[in-house]
Design a protein around this motif. Structure first.
Motif, PDB file in Angstrom:
ATOM      1  N   MET A  31     -37.780  19.817 -16.799  1.00  0.00           N
ATOM      2  CA  MET A  31     -37.230  18.478 -16.298  1.00  0.00           C
ATOM      3  C   MET A  31     -37.722  18.220 -14.938  1.00  0.00           C
ATOM      4  O   MET A  31     -38.281  17.046 -14.703  1.00  0.00           O
ATOM      5  N   VAL A  32     -37.601  19.032 -14.063  1.00  0.00           N
ATOM      6  CA  VAL A  32     -38.192  19.259 -12.829  1.00  0.00           C
ATOM      7  C   VAL A  32     -39.590  18.615 -12.943  1.00  0.00           C
ATOM      8  O   VAL A  32     -40.031  17.773 -11.788  1.00  0.00           O
ATOM      9  N   GLU A  33     -40.429  19.430 -13.740  1.00  0.00           N
ATOM     10  CA  GLU A  33     -41.834  18.732 -13.879  1.00  0.00           C
ATOM     11  C   GLU A  33     -41.958  17.140 -14.020  1.00  0.00           C
ATOM     12  O   GLU A  33     -42.883  16.480 -13.443  1.00  0.00           O
ATOM     13  N   LEU A  34     -41.064  16.676 -15.091  1.00  0.00           N
ATOM     14  CA  LEU A  34     -41.310  15.583 -15.374  1.00  0.00           C
ATOM     15  C   LEU A  34     -40.822  14.434 -14.232  1.00  0.00           C
ATOM     16  O   LEU A  34     -41.466  13.477 -13.731  1.00  0.00           O
ATOM     17  N   LYS A  35     -39.500  14.899 -13.892  1.00  0.00           N
ATOM     18  CA  LYS A  35     -39.045  14.143 -12.830  1.00  0.00           C
ATOM     19  C   LYS A  35     -39.646  14.185 -11.587  1.00  0.00           C
ATOM     20  O   LYS A  35     -39.552  12.889 -10.789  1.00  0.00           O
ATOM     21  N   THR A  36     -40.043  14.980 -11.112  1.00  0.00           N
ATOM     22  CA  THR A  36     -40.531  15.174  -9.811  1.00  0.00           C
ATOM     23  C   THR A  36     -42.060  15.542  -9.662  1.00  0.00           C
ATOM     24  O   THR A  36     -42.719  14.968  -8.799  1.00  0.00           O
ATOM     25  N   ALA A  37     -42.394  16.622 -10.509  1.00  0.00           N
ATOM     26  CA  ALA A  37     -43.725  17.171 -10.022  1.00  0.00           C
ATOM     27  C   ALA A  37     -44.856  16.113 -10.582  1.00  0.00           C
ATOM     28  O   ALA A  37     -45.929  16.139 -10.018  1.00  0.00           O
ATOM     29  N   VAL A  38     -44.753  15.587 -11.553  1.00  0.00           N
ATOM     30  CA  VAL A  38     -45.834  14.525 -12.180  1.00  0.00           C
ATOM     31  C   VAL A  38     -46.152  13.577 -11.092  1.00  0.00           C
ATOM     32  O   VAL A  38     -47.572  13.442 -11.299  1.00  0.00           O
ATOM     33  N   LEU A  39     -45.432  13.062 -10.261  1.00  0.00           N
ATOM     34  CA  LEU A  39     -45.676  12.223  -9.222  1.00  0.00           C
ATOM     35  C   LEU A  39     -46.798  12.899  -8.136  1.00  0.00           C
ATOM     36  O   LEU A  39     -47.644  12.333  -7.799  1.00  0.00           O
ATOM     37  N   TYR A  40     -46.460  14.089  -7.872  1.00  0.00           N
ATOM     38  CA  TYR A  40     -47.123  14.856  -6.764  1.00  0.00           C
ATOM     39  C   TYR A  40     -48.538  15.320  -7.584  1.00  0.00           C
ATOM     40  O   TYR A  40     -49.617  15.128  -7.066  1.00  0.00           O
ATOM     41  N   GLY A  41     -48.472  15.445  -9.145  1.00  0.00           N
ATOM     42  CA  GLY A  41     -49.664  15.520  -9.878  1.00  0.00           C
ATOM     43  C   GLY A  41     -50.742  14.243  -9.859  1.00  0.00           C
ATOM     44  O   GLY A  41     -51.796  14.435  -9.463  1.00  0.00           O
ATOM     45  N   ALA A  42     -50.053  13.335  -9.838  1.00  0.00           N
ATOM     46  CA  ALA A  42     -50.685  12.035  -9.978  1.00  0.00           C
ATOM     47  C   ALA A  42     -51.330  11.806  -8.440  1.00  0.00           C
ATOM     48  O   ALA A  42     -52.601  11.276  -8.273  1.00  0.00           O
ATOM     49  N   ALA A  43     -50.260  11.972  -7.326  1.00  0.00           N
ATOM     50  CA  ALA A  43     -50.881  11.799  -6.034  1.00  0.00           C
ATOM     51  C   ALA A  43     -52.046  12.627  -5.655  1.00  0.00           C
ATOM     52  O   ALA A  43     -53.020  12.209  -5.031  1.00  0.00           O
ATOM     53  N   ALA A  44     -52.188  13.901  -6.144  1.00  0.00           N
ATOM     54  CA  ALA A  44     -53.260  14.599  -5.841  1.00  0.00           C
ATOM     55  C   ALA A  44     -54.561  14.410  -6.708  1.00  0.00           C
ATOM     56  O   ALA A  44     -55.597  14.579  -6.210  1.00  0.00           O
ATOM     57  N   SER A  45     -54.460  13.923  -7.865  1.00  0.00           N
ATOM     58  CA  SER A  45     -55.413  13.801  -8.869  1.00  0.00           C
ATOM     59  C   SER A  45     -56.086  12.463  -8.869  1.00  0.00           C
ATOM     60  O   SER A  45     -57.215  12.326  -9.141  1.00  0.00           O
ATOM     61  N   THR A  46     -55.471  11.462  -8.261  1.00  0.00           N
ATOM     62  CA  THR A  46     -55.803  10.041  -8.108  1.00  0.00           C
ATOM     63  C   THR A  46     -57.156   9.792  -7.658  1.00  0.00           C
ATOM     64  O   THR A  46     -57.912   9.095  -8.008  1.00  0.00           O
ATOM     65  N   PRO A  47     -57.227  10.241  -6.297  1.00  0.00           N
ATOM     66  CA  PRO A  47     -58.769  10.185  -5.850  1.00  0.00           C
ATOM     67  C   PRO A  47     -59.793  10.706  -6.709  1.00  0.00           C
ATOM     68  O   PRO A  47     -60.863  10.008  -6.905  1.00  0.00           O
ATOM     69  N   ALA A  48     -59.661  11.800  -7.243  1.00  0.00           N
ATOM     70  CA  ALA A  48     -60.806  12.352  -8.225  1.00  0.00           C
ATOM     71  C   ALA A  48     -61.002  11.293  -9.241  1.00  0.00           C
ATOM     72  O   ALA A  48     -62.107  11.332  -9.741  1.00  0.00           O
ATOM     73  N   VAL A  49     -59.913  10.769  -9.998  1.00  0.00           N
ATOM     74  CA  VAL A  49     -60.016   9.874 -10.928  1.00  0.00           C
ATOM     75  C   VAL A  49     -60.713   8.583 -10.443  1.00  0.00           C
ATOM     76  O   VAL A  49     -61.501   8.051 -10.997  1.00  0.00           O
ATOM     77  N   LEU A  50     -60.069   8.068  -9.217  1.00  0.00           N
ATOM     78  CA  LEU A  50     -60.891   6.918  -8.651  1.00  0.00           C
ATOM     79  C   LEU A  50     -62.294   7.499  -8.273  1.00  0.00           C
ATOM     80  O   LEU A  50     -63.134   6.135  -8.632  1.00  0.00           O
ATOM     81  N   PHE A  51     -62.675   8.267  -7.865  1.00  0.00           N
ATOM     82  CA  PHE A  51     -64.001   8.827  -7.715  1.00  0.00           C
ATOM     83  C   PHE A  51     -64.821   9.114  -8.694  1.00  0.00           C
ATOM     84  O   PHE A  51     -66.229   9.106  -8.989  1.00  0.00           O
ATOM     85  N   GLY A  52     -64.249   9.255  -9.949  1.00  0.00           N
ATOM     86  CA  GLY A  52     -64.828   9.600 -11.207  1.00  0.00           C
ATOM     87  C   GLY A  52     -65.309  10.983 -11.197  1.00  0.00           C
ATOM     88  O   GLY A  52     -66.654  11.471 -11.888  1.00  0.00           O
ATOM     89  N   THR A  53     -64.978  11.987 -10.542  1.00  0.00           N
ATOM     90  CA  THR A  53     -65.532  13.253 -10.213  1.00  0.00           C
ATOM     91  C   THR A  53     -65.043  14.040 -11.921  1.00  0.00           C
ATOM     92  O   THR A  53     -64.327  13.334 -12.591  1.00  0.00           O
TER      93      THR A  53
END
Lengths: 363, 363
Positions: A207-229
């Motif tokens: 539950m914590v992973e879904l409710k809280t952690a995935v947004l940290y996951g998105a926060a951390a990985s968004t630049p890599a996705v935007l950069f296309g790494t």
């Protein structure tokens, strides 16, 4: 004068928070109807540590191997740009997008966080948020529902306009959309857990992973996705966010019991009063503690500090608080391991120290 | 046996409704937690005419000049595909995407509509929707807020995955996001209007444009954006949706006064009882009618048919109902004019007839 790791990371967060705060006016201008936009900005303006956008900015800095604040965050060099540092991670996006508005992406992540806070506060009927009345109290429930809905679409709007290549931009939209779906699933599980007393620790962590952690996951990985790494880099950053985000939530649960009410900004032990299950209470149940009877008062305004003291003492005696702390430490170590895909630079070190800070912070 | 225009369009809507309904299971599978997904699907499964996705499918058919149902809507030829008809509009997307899942795009539009209904019903505290209890009544307010939020992100998820080129896909996401923002602004205006009695007809029409018509605009123009056709084509389709969507809302206001309660599925004249301003009441005010006193009973369960009859008679005598009907007819004619950018084919004719149907329908 050498800084401690904590001083370093606090300064890093503060500087990036100022950057994020300074861009809210631009990213979320007061449109019409004004009351709707004022309500939408209300929680954003009430404060917040901006931890998630800080993670986004640091991940971008590390990927491009950029000296912090040496480049405009609104026109940030991708790893493949000639402004990127010598240790920049290999980028695959060379078709025209060598400058990205990573600040806008970071703000979009923070806006998603604000939307979830507004709607969660309605569901939990919480009166206060960040020391001020929750939006549905300051305005009304209709306005709060709509303010959340507006932030939701604004986050998507902003994320379509970062300067990334269409391919990378669309992948970022997909990440944002699936992240929002998971946050809803997590909140639904959290609500459902209120009427159950047979929750397993692993269910709680999911539950914590879904409710809280995935947004940290998105926060951390968004630049890599935007950069296309490469996807192994973006996935490792996502895992960093997931593990440190889970640790963050466990620390929140610990703080609810261990930090004085004044410092916490709300009644200490309110989770116990409201019969909110946490990793700590789940462990205590497994130790045979009658968690439901730990605090008899069912109203946070009526509970006494002595009642909370007794309850916390019982949880400490059962080893439940230490067990949760240990779990948070394990997750933090795991989160830092994922960062080995990044170049060895200051920003990466700050991401490691930020993960530590998430579980050592006192509020 | 020749069909009348109305029979033709009703059959066209029915066939496309079946297509849309048949795809809900696939597009919105019951995930976990189940209760959340059941609540999210509840209103979708309770019925609905599927007018907006029908508009999307018809626009795709006309642009590609395809004989209706001659091609799979999940793998629909773009205008530049070799399956497109001889009169297909010129497409600009030739870089690899000559097949688009237009059915998924149509469902995404319908899902946005469902999300807004769920949240609007909470705000208006409406008990019934499509003849069944509203989601917040059938479940609870928290579940309804979350069900709406889940549909919101699901619509964005689906729209990232239509097979369009990244450029066109990202443009579609931008259209969807800005549309959702405008819907929120429209609903906020609608709520704000409840406490005002000095609204001008033009303000009302602007509210209707935002709250209702922009989603018709998005429904009509989405295929053009997915296909990457010239912007003057997608803009004309957008204007078709805006004008016919505004006419649709005016007709809704007329029907509320003129259709028997049994057929309407709710109390006739409920807008008057609830002091909800419409184009009709705004006109009546300008004619000097004391609209606030037209119906004295303030409870839809207590009002009598005779009271409503008297009120409607007064509005008719003032010419207000005819004036609104005339306004709707004007908008419908304008909406059809925008379609001149499309090839002259059956689908375009159906879009014209659908615009007529929106203001001639009896419920």
């Amino acid at each position: 004068m050498t800084q401690t790791a904590e001083e370093r990371v606090l300064e890093a967060i503060r500087k990036r928070r100022e950057l994020v705060n300074g861009s809210i006016d631009e990213e979320l201008p007061i449109g019409k109807p004004e009351r709707l936009y004022e309500a939408s900005r209300y929680i954003l303006e009430a404060g917040g540590k901006r931890l998630r956008p800080t993670v986004t900015l640091l991940a971008a800095e590390s990927l491009s191997d950029i000296e912090p604040f040496s480049q405009e965050y609104r026109s940030f060099p991708t790893p493949s740009s000639d402004r990127a540092g010598p240790n920049a991670i290999e980028g695959t996006t060379t078709d025209g997008a060598d400058r990205i508005d990573v600040l806008r992406a970071a703000v979009a992540i923070e806006i998603v966080q604000s939307f979830t806070l507004i709607h969660d506060d309605i569901m939990d009927d919480d009166d206060l948020r960040r020391g001020v009345p929750a939006v549905h109290k300051q305005y009304d429930t209709s306005t709060a529902i709509l303010a959340g809905d507006t932030l939701y679409s604004k986050a998507f709007e902003l994320m379509t306009d970062t300067g990334a290549t269409p391919h990378n931009g669309l992948e970022t939209m997909r990440l944002l959309a699936t992240t929002c779906t998971k946050i809803c699933e997590g909140q639904a599980l959290d609500v459902a857990f209120e009427s159950r007393n047979d929750i397993l620790p692993d269910e709680y962590l999911e539950m914590v992973e879904l409710k809280t952690a995935v947004l940290y996951g998105a926060a951390a990985s968004t630049p890599a996705v935007l950069f296309g790494t490469d996807s192994d880099v973006s996935e490792a950053l996502y895992r960093y966010g997931i593990d440190s985000g889970r640790a963050f939530q466990i620390q929140d649960d610990v703080l609810d019991l261990t930090v004085p009410s004044e410092k916490l900004g709300k009644q200490r032990g309110s989770d116990l009063v409201e019969n909110k299950e946490t990793l700590i209470t789940l462990h205590a149940r497994q130790q045979g503690i009658d968690v439901d009877d730990l605090v008899e008062t069912e109203d946070v305004d009526a509970v006494t500090e002595a009642e909370i003291d007794d309850a916390v003492e019982a949880l400490e005696a059962a080893g439940s608080i230490d067990w949760a702390r240990e779990k948070a430490r394990d997750l933090t170590e795991r989160s830092k391991d994922h960062l080995s895909v990044l170049p060895d630079n200051d920003a990466r070190q700050l991401l490691e120290e930020l993960a530590d800070y998430l579980i050592t912070r006192g509020y």
